[in-house]
Design a protein around this motif. Structure first.
Motif, PDB file in Angstrom:
ATOM      1  N   ARG A  32      38.868  -9.353 -15.361  1.00 15.71           N
ATOM      2  CA  ARG A  32      38.476 -10.761 -15.397  1.00 15.71           C
ATOM      3  C   ARG A  32      37.070 -10.951 -14.826  1.00 15.71           C
ATOM      4  NH1 ARG A  32      43.272 -13.747 -16.432  1.00 15.71           N
ATOM      5  NH2 ARG A  32      45.038 -12.335 -16.328  1.00 15.71           N
ATOM      6  N   LEU A  33      36.312 -11.806 -15.498  1.00 18.44           N
ATOM      7  CA  LEU A  33      34.944 -12.089 -15.078  1.00 18.44           C
ATOM      8  C   LEU A  33      34.905 -12.565 -13.631  1.00 18.44           C
ATOM      9  CD1 LEU A  33      31.924 -12.372 -15.704  1.00 18.44           C
ATOM     10  CD2 LEU A  33      32.439 -14.612 -16.720  1.00 18.44           C
ATOM     11  N   LEU A  34      35.855 -13.363 -13.221  1.00 18.01           N
ATOM     12  CA  LEU A  34      35.922 -13.842 -11.842  1.00 18.01           C
ATOM     13  C   LEU A  34      35.838 -12.690 -10.849  1.00 18.01           C
ATOM     14  CD1 LEU A  34      36.503 -16.003  -9.650  1.00 18.01           C
ATOM     15  CD2 LEU A  34      38.932 -15.603 -10.085  1.00 18.01           C
ATOM     16  N   HIS A  35      36.610 -11.633 -11.084  1.00 23.22           N
ATOM     17  CA  HIS A  35      36.640 -10.497 -10.160  1.00 23.22           C
ATOM     18  C   HIS A  35      35.357  -9.684 -10.221  1.00 23.22           C
ATOM     19  CE1 HIS A  35      40.714 -11.558  -9.299  1.00 23.22           C
ATOM     20  NE2 HIS A  35      41.015 -11.506 -10.579  1.00 23.22           N
ATOM     21  N   ILE A  36      34.765  -9.580 -11.393  1.00 24.57           N
ATOM     22  CA  ILE A  36      33.488  -8.876 -11.516  1.00 24.57           C
ATOM     23  C   ILE A  36      32.421  -9.613 -10.713  1.00 24.57           C
ATOM     24  CG2 ILE A  36      31.652  -8.213 -13.116  1.00 24.57           C
ATOM     25  CD1 ILE A  36      33.927  -7.907 -15.257  1.00 24.57           C
ATOM     26  N   LEU A  37      32.345 -10.927 -10.893  1.00 19.99           N
ATOM     27  CA  LEU A  37      31.328 -11.713 -10.196  1.00 19.99           C
ATOM     28  C   LEU A  37      31.500 -11.651  -8.688  1.00 19.99           C
ATOM     29  CD1 LEU A  37      31.267 -14.868 -12.494  1.00 19.99           C
ATOM     30  CD2 LEU A  37      29.524 -13.065 -12.355  1.00 19.99           C
ATOM     31  N   ARG A  38      32.698 -11.913  -8.217  1.00 19.33           N
ATOM     32  CA  ARG A  38      32.932 -11.998  -6.778  1.00 19.33           C
ATOM     33  C   ARG A  38      32.994 -10.626  -6.104  1.00 19.33           C
ATOM     34  NH1 ARG A  38      34.252 -16.431  -4.230  1.00 19.33           N
ATOM     35  NH2 ARG A  38      35.463 -15.251  -2.701  1.00 19.33           N
ATOM     36  N   ASP A  39      33.786  -9.725  -6.675  1.00 19.41           N
ATOM     37  CA  ASP A  39      34.071  -8.464  -5.994  1.00 19.41           C
ATOM     38  C   ASP A  39      33.013  -7.391  -6.237  1.00 19.41           C
ATOM     39  OD1 ASP A  39      36.383  -9.804  -5.237  1.00 19.41           O
ATOM     40  OD2 ASP A  39      37.626  -8.830  -6.759  1.00 19.41           O
ATOM     41  N   ASP A  40      32.484  -7.329  -7.447  1.00 17.63           N
ATOM     42  CA  ASP A  40      31.520  -6.278  -7.768  1.00 17.63           C
ATOM     43  C   ASP A  40      30.079  -6.713  -7.547  1.00 17.63           C
ATOM     44  OD1 ASP A  40      33.799  -4.974  -8.610  1.00 17.63           O
ATOM     45  OD2 ASP A  40      33.337  -5.114 -10.738  1.00 17.63           O
ATOM     46  N   LEU A  41      29.786  -7.984  -7.800  1.00 16.13           N
ATOM     47  CA  LEU A  41      28.402  -8.449  -7.758  1.00 16.13           C
ATOM     48  C   LEU A  41      28.112  -9.384  -6.582  1.00 16.13           C
ATOM     49  CD1 LEU A  41      28.003  -9.027 -11.598  1.00 16.13           C
ATOM     50  CD2 LEU A  41      27.216  -7.066 -10.240  1.00 16.13           C
TER      51      LEU A  41
END
Length: 166
Positions: A32-41
């Motif tokens: 999910r984009l949400l997790h990419i934005l918050r957790d990875d970036l």
């Protein structure tokens, strides 16, 4: 907040434009984009709340359209332009954010990033929205604190200022 079952499939490189910058992220296609934005970036302005697309706290722009990042998969973002609340305020405070400050369009602030994104999508496509169009644009965002009066005034003020500066 930890590993999510949809994130365990084969990794690939997601290429997109994020807040105006060409970006590549190693991830899983169904992450999910949400997790990419918050957790990875570390773009934590996009809030994690219901994670089922009902509250709007995770709203981002994908090719100029407001979408729930909790429902958007990585593969759906391939080659797209993504803008988060951090991108809205890049360099200085955006007039929409200023209007929210002046009109008391927030209280706890948790929903505010999603609201800002929804208002930006509305005003980018319709610089002079009527009450029904504002209601429709904000229908995917829930605020538990303000009662919406300040938010409504902020949208109208931001629209007025944008019309007078363009």
């Amino acid at each position: 907040m930890g590993d999510h079952t949809e994130e365990t499939s084969t990794a690939y490189k997601l290429a997109c434009t994020l807040n105006g910058t060409a970006t590549e992220v190693d991830t899983a296609p169904a992450r999910r984009l949400l997790h990419i934005l918050r957790d990875d970036l570390a773009l934590t302005g996009t809030k994690r709340s219901c994670e089922i697309g009902r509250c709007g706290a995770c709203m981002v722009l994908v090719d100029g359209k407001a979408v729930n990042s909790c429902l958007t998969m990585a593969y759906q973002c391939e080659g797209k332009s993504i803008e988060t609340v951090e991108g809205v305020s890049a360099g200085s405070i955006d007039p929409i954010q200023q209007a929210f400050l002046e009109e008391g369009g927030f209280q706890c602030g948790y929903c505010t990033p999603g609201m800002i994104i929804s208002v930006k999508a509305l005003l980018d496509s319709n610089p002079d929205p009527n009450d029904d169009e504002i209601a429709e644009a904000l229908s995917g965002n829930i605020c538990r604190c303000t009662g919406y009066g300040g938010i409504w005034r902020a949208v109208k003020l931001a629209a007025e200022r944008r019309r007078h500066t363009s």
